[in-house]
Design an enzyme around this catalytic site. Structure first.
Site, PDB file in Angstrom:
ATOM      1  N   GLU B  49      22.430  73.953  63.593  1.00  0.00           N
ATOM      2  CA  GLU B  49      21.000  73.639  63.612  1.00  0.00           C
ATOM      3  C   GLU B  49      20.573  73.576  65.070  1.00  0.00           C
ATOM      4  OE1 GLU B  49      20.301  71.217  59.406  1.00  0.00           O
ATOM      5  OE2 GLU B  49      20.016  70.142  61.279  1.00  0.00           O
ATOM      6  N   ASP B  60      12.025  61.693  65.495  1.00  0.00           N
ATOM      7  CA  ASP B  60      13.270  61.559  66.243  1.00  0.00           C
ATOM      8  C   ASP B  60      13.346  60.265  67.031  1.00  0.00           C
ATOM      9  OD1 ASP B  60      14.872  64.026  65.817  1.00  0.00           O
ATOM     10  OD2 ASP B  60      13.002  64.971  66.463  1.00  0.00           O
TER      11      ASP B  60
END
Lengths: 407, 267
Positions: B49, B60
């Site tokens: 990824e 995040d």
């Protein structure tokens, strides 16, 4: 292009998924989706629940002090020499700005949803103070995220929040301003979804926020409409309000949206001038993109990275804008213009000197444009300006710019 | 069809779970990324990824926020990331690559242009964190036409109805976010994860990757017992950050972390 905004069109704005034409929507990570769906379901029930509405109306009357006056600024009008300028005095609300209309509404939602903890993001600190205020009153834990840069330039509001029992968390990521505070609040919310209600301060963010904040703030326009009819026997020719995220503007505009003869002007932060790139005027100089859960006009670079913004006023220093404004711009129902730092500062001084009213630097942008506009209009025409907040919080900024050290 | 489904099928037949490391492209600098991808594969990664840096990575935690900031200091754009994948493909035509990021950089490039370029660069799947299934109705068919997998997220709070919708829109694998929080949050609870996976598997046959909270060989091994894929992000990005000064130690430490996860998972 101009769409005829009849009741039927408006009933579907936003649509079920929160779209205002191509704007709005719910662009968030799956981790937030269940909270947003829960909030939407509760809100749709409560907005038509008379008990909820009664409680909201009572709080606005007895705690906020509504209705706020519609004041004929006779001296400013005479100075400009054009249309009659009326000020909608949101600065006289409890806590000193329009922000409290929304935090009262959302704190009530938090109460009905049984969430003991609220979080908020703030730029100038007005929304943070308004959130901390309602949290104190309802006995809710309150955490306010504020860009580290804004913590510095709005020290007074930071202290007010602390006095009210809130925890202010300075945000040091990214550009250290409002957009980063919003990122951090969203991160807190994902982590603490079970017990936390996120009070978004403006008509932006994922559905249903743009709609519910608009609904809570619409009290401004509903009152102004009645007050103008009472005082002038007719509707105003133009409405003027500053636009950062755009909640005070949306609140004023919305109840007039079907009145096609009422012109609407949203005034963005022109900073050092729109042509310099150092501003916070996405509707004037940005393009559509996706940030903070909604599609709207943004200030972004060619690679889709969000740009840092500049404005003298922390409350307008935001690279996006509420999606309903984006839609009103595209269909031509509202006009979006910019006032520079310098013009806003001049308006701040003018209003202070001729009316004895010290406006917030955010609201000073609206005053600046209203003065320009009034001068181009006839004396029998009427402008309503949203004086969204009082200027006490900005005294240090203004003093600094004038080279005076207050510390 | 992309490389993802055959890759996961082969692992499944061999009784293994996929090891799926995440790195932010352009971190610590753009010239390092392709080499890091090769080291990941050598150390036992099955799928990579590759994070597309964004100025406002709302989902995040601090580790990946800082990685984005480092990558953006070097001006790493979506076009640069696609070029990195094309470069990687010159010597690795087998390992699936999934781009993970936020919608705005993709929209700035233009969705059509992006899909065309992603396909040409050798991208296999795209995970757009802030594009939920209900906003992806128009996009998904275009991905499918181009042979790209659209990968969607599920969370502990996702209802069965939404799981069905994500599965109907997605392909390749589904990414289960193991805890309430942002990337790099505290450790996951393996019992909760296995209960949730049982619920998800009751609704779909699509392979499920699990991410968030996997930090070391032990947690990777535990998750591999219940999931088709084990996704490791912040722990790896942290390793890169801590060793950014020396390329040699960086590659050494990446190899050590991923290698340890691989052997623990395969035991």
């Amino acid at each position: 292009m101009t769409a005829r905004l009849d009741a039927e069109t408006l009933a579907n704005i936003p649509d079920k998924r929160g779209h205002f034409g191509p704007y709005g929507g719910r662009f968030v990570s799956e981790t937030l989706m269940s909270s947003l769906l829960e909030l939407e379901a509760h809100y749709e029930k409560l907005r038509i629940d008379p008990r909820f509405q009664d409680e909201f109306d009572r709080d606005l009357a007895d705690y906020v002090g509504r209705p706020s006056p519609l004041y004929f600024a006779e001296h400013l009008t005479r100075k400009v020499g054009g249309a009659k300028i009326y000020l909608k005095r949101e600065d006289l609300n409890h806590t000193g700005a329009h922000k409290v209309n929304n935090t009262i509404g959302q704190a009530l939602l938090a109460k009905y949803l049984g969430k003991p903890r609220i979080i908020a993001e703030t730029g100038a600190g007005q929304h943070g103070v308004a959130s901390a205020t309602v949290a104190a009153r309802l006995g809710l834990e309150c955490v306010v995220y504020m860009g580290a840069e804004d913590v510095q330039r709005q020290a007074l509001n930071v202290y007010r929040m602390k006095l009210l029992g809130a925890t202010v968390k300075p945000v040091t990521s990214g550009t250290r301003t409002l957009k980063d505070a919003m990122n951090e609040a969203l991160r807190d919310w994902v982590t603490n979804v079970d017990d936390t209600f996120y009070i978004i301060g403006t008509v932006a963010g994922p559905h249903p926020y743009p709609k519910l904040v608009r609904d809570f703030q619409s009290i401004i326009g509903r009152e102004a409409r009645l007050q103008c009819l009472e005082k002038e026997g007719r509707l105003p020719d133009a409405l003027v309000a500053c636009v950062g995220g755009g909640s005070n503007a949306m609140g004023l505009f919305y109840p007039f949206i079907e009145d096609e003869n009422v012109e609407m002007y949203g005034v963005e932060a022109g900073g050092l001038g729109v042509s310099t790139g150092r501003h916070a005027a996405p509707l004037c100089a940005g393009r559509p993109g996706v940030l903070h859960g909604n599609r709207t006009y943004l200030m972004e670079d060619d690679n889709g990275q969000i740009m840092s913004t500049h404005s003298i006023s922390a409350g307008l220093d935001y690279p996006g804008v509420g999606p309903e404004h984006a839609w009103l711009k595209d269909i031509g129902r509202a006009n979006y213009v910019a006032a520079t730092d310098e013009e806003a500062l001049e308006a701040f001084h003018t209003l202070t000197r001729v009316e004895g009213i010290m406006p917030a630097l955010e609201s000073s942008h609206a005053i600046a444009h209203a003065m320009k506009l009034a001068g181009e209009m006839d004396r029998d025409q009427v402008i309503v300006v949203n004086l969204s907040g009082r200027g006490d919080k900005d005294i240090h900024t203004v003093a600094n710019l004038d080279g005076i050290d207050l510390s | 069809m992309s490389r993802i489904t055959p890759c996961l099928k082969a692992l499944n037949e061999a009784g293994k779970s996929a090891l799926i490391p995440y790195v932010t492209a352009g971190d610590p600098n753009p010239s390092a990324t392709v080499e890091i991808m090769h080291t990941l594969v050598k150390s036992g990664a099955d799928i990579i990824e590759l994070g597309v840096p964004f100025s406002d990575p709302m989902a995040d935690g601090p580790v990946i926020q800082l990685a984005c900031e480092r990558a953006l200091v070097h001006g790493t754009s979506l076009q640069n990331v696609l070029d990195m994948v094309a470069e990687f493909r010159k010597t690795d035509d087998k390992t699936p690559v999934v781009l993970m990021g936020y919608l705005n950089p993709v929209e700035a490039m233009g969705m059509e242009v992006f899909i065309e370029k992603a396909k040409a660069s050798g991208v296999d799947g795209v995970l757009t964190v802030d594009l939920p299934p209900e906003e992806a109705d128009d996009v998904v068919p275009r991905f499918k036409e181009a042979g790209l997998d659209a990968i969607f997220l599920l969370a502990p709070t996702t209802t069965n109805e939404r799981i069905k919708s994500a599965v109907a829109h997605g392909s390749g694998y589904i990414y289960y976010v193991s805890l309430k929080g942002v990337t790099g949050s505290s450790a996951l609870n393996i019992d909760d994860v296995s209960q949730q996976l049982a619920r998800i598997r009751g609704l779909t046959d699509m392979p499920v990757g699990v991410g968030f909270g996997i930090k070391d060989a032990d947690s990777a091994a535990a998750v591999s017992k219940v999931a088709d894929g084990v996704i490791v992000g912040s722990a790896l990005v942290n390793t890169i950050a801590e060793n950014a000064d020396s390329s040699e130690s960086m590659h050494g430490q990446i190899g050590k972390l991923i290698g340890a996860m691989r052997s623990a998972m395969d035991q």
